[in-house]
Design a protein around this motif. Structure first.
Motif, PDB file in Angstrom:
ATOM      1  N   GLU A  85       0.827  -1.206   0.000  1.00 35.19           N
ATOM      2  CA  GLU A  85       0.000   0.000   0.000  1.00 35.19           C
ATOM      3  C   GLU A  85       0.864   1.260   0.000  1.00 35.19           C
ATOM      4  O   GLU A  85       0.629   2.190  -0.787  1.00 35.19           O
ATOM      5  CB  GLU A  85      -0.919   0.008   1.218  1.00 35.19           C
ATOM      6  N   LEU A  86       1.863   1.306   0.842  1.00 35.09           N
ATOM      7  CA  LEU A  86       2.742   2.475   0.925  1.00 35.09           C
ATOM      8  C   LEU A  86       3.444   2.733  -0.402  1.00 35.09           C
ATOM      9  O   LEU A  86       3.502   3.870  -0.882  1.00 35.09           O
ATOM     10  CB  LEU A  86       3.771   2.284   2.044  1.00 35.09           C
ATOM     11  N   LEU A  87       3.978   1.681  -1.019  1.00 37.16           N
ATOM     12  CA  LEU A  87       4.644   1.833  -2.314  1.00 37.16           C
ATOM     13  C   LEU A  87       3.673   2.333  -3.378  1.00 37.16           C
ATOM     14  O   LEU A  87       4.025   3.199  -4.188  1.00 37.16           O
ATOM     15  CB  LEU A  87       5.282   0.508  -2.746  1.00 37.16           C
ATOM     16  N   SER A  88       2.463   1.789  -3.382  1.00 32.82           N
ATOM     17  CA  SER A  88       1.458   2.216  -4.358  1.00 32.82           C
ATOM     18  C   SER A  88       1.100   3.689  -4.177  1.00 32.82           C
ATOM     19  O   SER A  88       0.985   4.440  -5.154  1.00 32.82           O
ATOM     20  CB  SER A  88       0.196   1.365  -4.236  1.00 32.82           C
ATOM     21  N   LEU A  89       0.955   4.119  -2.935  1.00 33.75           N
ATOM     22  CA  LEU A  89       0.634   5.522  -2.660  1.00 33.75           C
ATOM     23  C   LEU A  89       1.780   6.442  -3.060  1.00 33.75           C
ATOM     24  O   LEU A  89       1.561   7.503  -3.650  1.00 33.75           O
ATOM     25  CB  LEU A  89       0.287   5.708  -1.186  1.00 33.75           C
ATOM     26  N   ARG A  90       3.005   6.036  -2.746  1.00 31.41           N
ATOM     27  CA  ARG A  90       4.178   6.846  -3.129  1.00 31.41           C
ATOM     28  C   ARG A  90       4.303   6.935  -4.645  1.00 31.41           C
ATOM     29  O   ARG A  90       4.612   7.989  -5.179  1.00 31.41           O
ATOM     30  CB  ARG A  90       5.449   6.261  -2.522  1.00 31.41           C
ATOM     31  N   ALA A  91       4.084   5.826  -5.323  1.00 29.02           N
ATOM     32  CA  ALA A  91       4.162   5.816  -6.789  1.00 29.02           C
ATOM     33  C   ALA A  91       3.105   6.757  -7.374  1.00 29.02           C
ATOM     34  O   ALA A  91       3.401   7.556  -8.277  1.00 29.02           O
ATOM     35  CB  ALA A  91       3.968   4.400  -7.324  1.00 29.02           C
ATOM     36  N   ALA A  92       1.894   6.674  -6.852  1.00 28.71           N
ATOM     37  CA  ALA A  92       0.822   7.553  -7.337  1.00 28.71           C
ATOM     38  C   ALA A  92       1.158   9.016  -7.056  1.00 28.71           C
ATOM     39  O   ALA A  92       0.868   9.894  -7.876  1.00 28.71           O
ATOM     40  CB  ALA A  92      -0.504   7.172  -6.677  1.00 28.71           C
ATOM     41  N   GLY A  93       1.808   9.259  -5.933  1.00 27.99           N
ATOM     42  CA  GLY A  93       2.173  10.620  -5.556  1.00 27.99           C
ATOM     43  C   GLY A  93       3.179  11.271  -6.491  1.00 27.99           C
ATOM     44  O   GLY A  93       3.269  12.499  -6.553  1.00 27.99           O
ATOM     45  N   VAL A  94       3.943  10.467  -7.215  1.00 23.39           N
ATOM     46  CA  VAL A  94       4.916  11.011  -8.182  1.00 23.39           C
ATOM     47  C   VAL A  94       4.516  10.647  -9.610  1.00 23.39           C
ATOM     48  O   VAL A  94       5.327  10.722 -10.526  1.00 23.39           O
ATOM     49  CB  VAL A  94       6.369  10.550  -7.869  1.00 23.39           C
ATOM     50  N   SER A  95       3.258  10.257  -9.780  1.00 25.40           N
ATOM     51  CA  SER A  95       2.687   9.923 -11.101  1.00 25.40           C
ATOM     52  C   SER A  95       3.487   8.855 -11.844  1.00 25.40           C
ATOM     53  O   SER A  95       3.764   8.976 -13.039  1.00 25.40           O
ATOM     54  CB  SER A  95       2.565  11.182 -11.970  1.00 25.40           C
ATOM     55  N   GLU A  96       3.865   7.810 -11.116  1.00 25.00           N
ATOM     56  CA  GLU A  96       4.569   6.675 -11.723  1.00 25.00           C
ATOM     57  C   GLU A  96       3.764   5.408 -11.481  1.00 25.00           C
ATOM     58  O   GLU A  96       2.990   5.328 -10.519  1.00 25.00           O
ATOM     59  CB  GLU A  96       5.962   6.473 -11.100  1.00 25.00           C
ATOM     60  N   SER A  97       3.979   4.428 -12.341  1.00 27.53           N
ATOM     61  CA  SER A  97       3.388   3.117 -12.070  1.00 27.53           C
ATOM     62  C   SER A  97       4.136   2.518 -10.880  1.00 27.53           C
ATOM     63  O   SER A  97       5.260   2.929 -10.566  1.00 27.53           O
ATOM     64  CB  SER A  97       3.536   2.200 -13.287  1.00 27.53           C
ATOM     65  N   LEU A  98       3.506   1.572 -10.234  1.00 23.37           N
ATOM     66  CA  LEU A  98       4.152   0.902  -9.114  1.00 23.37           C
ATOM     67  C   LEU A  98       5.459   0.259  -9.576  1.00 23.37           C
ATOM     68  O   LEU A  98       6.495   0.378  -8.918  1.00 23.37           O
ATOM     69  CB  LEU A  98       3.220  -0.150  -8.502  1.00 23.37           C
TER      70      LEU A  98
END
Length: 113
Positions: A85-98
């Motif tokens: 979940e944390l990785l997914s949120l961080r990825a979304a926060g920088v507009s990158e895929s997981l």
């Protein structure tokens, strides 16, 4: 080429031990050490040859080769739900895929070491 050529040889400086350490991951634990990098390499080559000869003489099967391996670029990584979940949120926060986020993060960590 002989069987000992199938195994990777790594010689690197150890700040902790204050000497060069030679090892062959996948073939044996531990390794050889010394102050002269080139001598450690020669000792490592001999240790690999001796290990391979000894294993074959005793009728043991050699471990899978580690030198010259081809890598697909894919591997499965299991993480807990919280980290996922944390990785997914961080990825979304920088507009990158997981996947891109994790690859970029791993590259930064590996390059820093």
């Amino acid at each position: 080429m002989n069987n000992s050529d199938d195994y990777i040889r790594i010689v690197e400086w150890s700040d902790e031990d204050q000497c060069y350490i030679g090892r062959s991951p996948g073939l044996f634990l531990g390794g050889v050490h010394g102050d002269d990098e080139h001598q450690v390499y020669r000792d490592l080559v001999n240790a690999i040859k001796e290990t391979v000869a000894s294993e074959l003489a005793e009728g043991h099967t050699l471990p899978a080769p580690t030198a010259g391996r081809q890598y697909s670029g894919k591997f499965n990584l299991r993480v807990g739900p919280e980290l996922h979940e944390l990785l997914s949120l961080r990825a979304a926060g920088v507009s990158e895929s997981l996947n891109s986020y994790v690859v970029n993060s791993l590259e930064r960590v590996v390059q820093d070491n």
